[in-house]
Scaffold this active site. Structure first.
Site, PDB file in Angstrom:
ATOM      1  N   LYS A 197       0.837  -1.202   0.000  1.00  0.00           N
ATOM      2  CA  LYS A 197       0.000   0.000   0.000  1.00  0.00           C
ATOM      3  C   LYS A 197       0.872   1.252   0.000  1.00  0.00           C
ATOM      4  CE  LYS A 197      -3.448   2.451   2.677  1.00  0.00           C
ATOM      5  NZ  LYS A 197      -4.392   2.447   3.789  1.00  0.00           N
ATOM      6  N   GLU A 203      10.700  -4.581   4.435  1.00  0.00           N
ATOM      7  CA  GLU A 203      10.807  -5.979   3.987  1.00  0.00           C
ATOM      8  C   GLU A 203      10.475  -6.089   2.504  1.00  0.00           C
ATOM      9  OE1 GLU A 203       9.184  -4.867   6.614  1.00  0.00           O
ATOM     10  OE2 GLU A 203       9.197  -6.289   8.288  1.00  0.00           O
ATOM     11  N   GLY A 252      -4.673  -1.835   4.990  1.00  0.00           N
ATOM     12  CA  GLY A 252      -3.875  -2.970   4.514  1.00  0.00           C
ATOM     13  C   GLY A 252      -4.539  -4.307   4.773  1.00  0.00           C
ATOM     14  N   ARG A 253      -5.073  -4.497   5.979  1.00  0.00           N
ATOM     15  CA  ARG A 253      -5.655  -5.805   6.322  1.00  0.00           C
ATOM     16  C   ARG A 253      -7.057  -5.981   5.745  1.00  0.00           C
ATOM     17  NH1 ARG A 253      -4.511  -2.524  10.413  1.00  0.00           N
ATOM     18  NH2 ARG A 253      -6.146  -1.678  11.755  1.00  0.00           N
ATOM     19  N   GLU A 338      -4.528  -6.602  14.852  1.00  0.00           N
ATOM     20  CA  GLU A 338      -4.041  -5.290  14.404  1.00  0.00           C
ATOM     21  C   GLU A 338      -5.186  -4.265  14.486  1.00  0.00           C
ATOM     22  OE1 GLU A 338      -0.492  -4.720  11.546  1.00  0.00           O
ATOM     23  OE2 GLU A 338      -2.233  -4.382  10.277  1.00  0.00           O
ATOM     24  N   HIS A 369      -4.248 -33.291  17.662  1.00  0.00           N
ATOM     25  CA  HIS A 369      -3.120 -34.116  18.083  1.00  0.00           C
ATOM     26  C   HIS A 369      -1.956 -33.257  18.558  1.00  0.00           C
ATOM     27  CE1 HIS A 369      -5.174 -37.662  16.589  1.00  0.00           C
ATOM     28  NE2 HIS A 369      -5.632 -36.857  15.653  1.00  0.00           N
ATOM     29  N   LYS A 497       9.633  -0.927  14.217  1.00  0.00           N
ATOM     30  CA  LYS A 497      10.163  -0.628  12.881  1.00  0.00           C
ATOM     31  C   LYS A 497      11.276   0.407  12.980  1.00  0.00           C
ATOM     32  CE  LYS A 497       6.089  -0.897   9.879  1.00  0.00           C
ATOM     33  NZ  LYS A 497       5.205  -0.091   9.063  1.00  0.00           N
TER      34      LYS A 497
HETATM   35  O1  LIG Z   1       1.221  -2.712   2.270  1.00  0.00           O
HETATM   36  P1  LIG Z   1       2.326  -2.094   3.046  1.00  0.00           P
HETATM   37  O2  LIG Z   1       2.257  -0.607   3.060  1.00  0.00           O
HETATM   38  O3  LIG Z   1       3.667  -2.582   2.551  1.00  0.00           O
HETATM   39  O4  LIG Z   1       2.176  -2.530   4.561  1.00  0.00           O
HETATM   40  C1  LIG Z   1       2.226  -3.871   4.923  1.00  0.00           C
HETATM   41  C2  LIG Z   1       1.659  -4.119   6.288  1.00  0.00           C
HETATM   42  O5  LIG Z   1       2.384  -3.409   7.262  1.00  0.00           O
HETATM   43  C3  LIG Z   1       1.526  -2.907   8.263  1.00  0.00           C
HETATM   44  O6  LIG Z   1       1.430  -1.545   8.112  1.00  0.00           O
HETATM   45  C4  LIG Z   1       1.983  -3.227   9.639  1.00  0.00           C
HETATM   46  O7  LIG Z   1       3.368  -3.181   9.764  1.00  0.00           O
HETATM   47  C5  LIG Z   1       0.189  -3.588   7.975  1.00  0.00           C
HETATM   48  O8  LIG Z   1      -0.880  -2.900   8.468  1.00  0.00           O
HETATM   49  C6  LIG Z   1       0.234  -3.687   6.498  1.00  0.00           C
HETATM   50  O9  LIG Z   1      -0.705  -4.600   6.021  1.00  0.00           O
END
Ligand SMILES: O=P(O)(O)OC[C@H]1O[C@](O)(CO)[C@@H](O)[C@@H]1O
Length: 531
Positions: A197, A203, A252-253, A338, A369, A497
């Protein structure tokens, strides 16, 4: 909807909880032959059975009164109307607009955007858009959190519908994730989608750079992006015609319905992707219009509040009896934890009550199990949400009967248990000696009275999956309203972060200026181990 009204409604709920703590599920079933019909609800083929919750009809009425006092319907309508319900970021939360259930803000056109990314998905599937080595055999999605869990979970859930290129998902900044995902792939026939987003997540950018290097000369024609930050995609080198945008009013979620769903759309095709959206829209319509007593997300939300606040249970296990829903607990974990893992109210005051429970889970029957021992005989009560389908998709029907029988059996065993007298009688019937019976009966006793809700639908197809996800989205919303928190921000992820950002250089140089004692010592050990 005033504070005293809410306080009065809570008092009522808590009074029912005190009353019900003094009884058992066995007793509640014995005294009410209509318990199931009173404590279950249905939308088409989707049933929610909460008769095995430690509730009864008067307690449910009190919970519904609490929802009224807390203004759930008004907040729901405000969200649907595009009000800035995400108050800390001044944004709307209009994921429902992505499935056409409510209007989008003026000037934004989710239907046209959907058509555009579905066209691209079909072009990839039909080999009209190809890689340097020919039609794409694989799609690698690079994203994390909401930009990974939604499409990754759905791709697994809908495996029988995937008839396009195969999908792989890379999320972790641990380089092993990317290395494993591409180990057997041909770069010339792999499409890489960068899903982010913000297009600013450490990452994802690290993995996107790795992917660009791995693609080598193919990179220019074989990367696409799903992002609300179109300019950053361009700066990264992804051409505008391969960038599929969305808007800041999609959290995002809550974004699997947007261009973040592109890898899924490539896998299952446009028609099935539209069925997935239709399933969510069916749940939206229900949530927006059904009366409280039959409103599935509202009821599930209230059950969650009952478990967490009235009964005081801090965790919930989510157990799909569906192998393909293996990632669904992780998806709901992000969605709920979240959204509602918050410590201050909308007004910024400390929350006066517990908010999101810890959500965790694994598919059944595997879970039986591993950790079910604790659910049956441990010292904590852990409510369970079971999910099951009446029919399998592309699997042996005999196996499915065994799967379903196990799901129903677990809900029953948790609720009703086996008393010590029953355990003793069972052992006597099996020919055990009185000495062994006396010694072992306590170990073989199940206290029961352990609550669960069963969500049962016909079959896991794109429509049913969309509907199921929307059910959980709206459940989280209802709970957020009752807890009076902002379900649409996530400031809690920021500190870690920022801290990591400062430490990357420290790991490289071994110099940890300004770090605390423990961090400094651990960095010294890293330095020593790396020599
Ligand atoms: O889509 P982006 O901006 O890379 O963010 C990834 C994810 O990181 C977060 O902001 C949390 O670290 C989530 O809410 C989001 O889904």
């Amino acid at each position: 909807m005033t504070a005293p009204d809410i306080a009065k409604a809570w008092d009522e709920v808590r009074a029912h909880a005190r009353r019900l703590r003094a009884t058992t599920l066995r007793r509640l079933f014995e005294t009410d032959p209509d318990r199931f019909s009173r404590l279950s609800a249905r939308l088409d083929d989707l049933t929610i059975d909460f008769s095995r919750e430690k509730l009864d009809a008067p307690a449910l009425e009190a919970l519904i009164a609490l929802a009224r006092a807390a203004g759930v319907a008004a907040r729901r309508d405000a969200m649907a109307a595009g009000a800035p319900v995400n108050v800390t970021e001044g944004r709307a939360a209009l994921h429902m607009a992505l499935r056409g259930s409510v209007p989008a803000p003026r000037g934004d056109d989710p239907a046209a955007t959907l058509a555009r990314f579905l066209d691209f998905a079909e072009a990839v599937r039909q080999g009209r858009v190809v890689g340097a080595g020919g039609p794409f055999t694989h799609v690698v999605n690079i994203g994390i959190g909401g930009s990974d869990l939604g499409p990754a979970m759905a791709a697994r859930a809908l495996a029988p519908d995937i008839d396009g290129p195969r999908l792989r998902f890379v999320s972790n900044v641990d380089g092993a994730d990317f290395a494993e995902a591409v180990a057997d792939l041909d770069p010339a026939r792999t499409l890489v989608i960068v899903s982010s987003k913000t297009f600013g997540t450490l990452e994802t950018l690290a993995n996107a750079r790795l992917a660009r290097d791995w693609l080598g000369p193919c990179a220019a024609g074989q990367m696409a992006a799903a992002s609300a930050n179109v300019e950053a995609c361009a700066r990264f080198g992804i051409p505008a015609e391969r960038v599929f945008g969305f808007w800041d009013w999609v959290g995002g979620r809550y974004s699997v319905w947007s261009a973040i769903g592109l890898p899924l759309a490539i896998g299952i095709g446009a028609q099935r992707f539209r069925a997935f959206l239709d399933g969510a829209a069916a749940m939206d319509r229900h949530f927006l219009t059904a009366p409280a007593e039959r409103n599935l997300p509202l009821l599930l939300g209230l059950i969650g509040v009952w478990r967490r606040n009235a009964m005081g249970w801090p965790t919930v296990a989510l157990i799909p009896y569906d192998h393909r829903l293996a990632r669904f607990p992780a998806y709901v974990q992000q969605l709920d934890m979240e959204s509602n893992g918050k410590r201050v109210t909308l007004q910024g005051d400390p929350c006066p009550m517990a908010t999101s429970p810890v959500i965790w889970g694994e598919p059944g029957t595997n879970a039986q199990h591993s950790f079910f021992q604790l659910l049956h005989q441990g010292t904590d009560v852990v409510p369970v949400d079971f999910i099951a389908a009446a029919l399998p998709r592309a699997a042996d029907p005999g196996h499915h009967d065994m799967l379903l029988a196990n799901c129903l059996a677990q809900a029953r065993a948790l609720a009703f248990g086996r008393t010590e007298a029953e355990a003793a009688a069972h052992m006597a019937a099996a020919g055990e000696t009185p000495e062994r019976i006396a010694r072992l009966a306590p170990h073989r006793t199940f206290p029961g009275d352990r609550p669960s809700t069963t969500i049962l639908h016909r079959q896991l197809d794109p429509f049913a999956l969309g509907r199921l996800i929307a059910l959980f989205e709206h459940r989280a919303f209802v709970q957020g309203v009752i807890w009076n928190v902002n379900s649409f921000d996530q400031w809690g992820v920021e500190l870690g972060k920022e801290t990591a950002g400062g430490l990357i250089e420290a790991i490289r140089t071994g110099q940890a200026r300004g770090a605390d004692q423990a961090t400094r010592e651990l960095l010294n050990i890293v330095k020593e181990l790396r020599r």
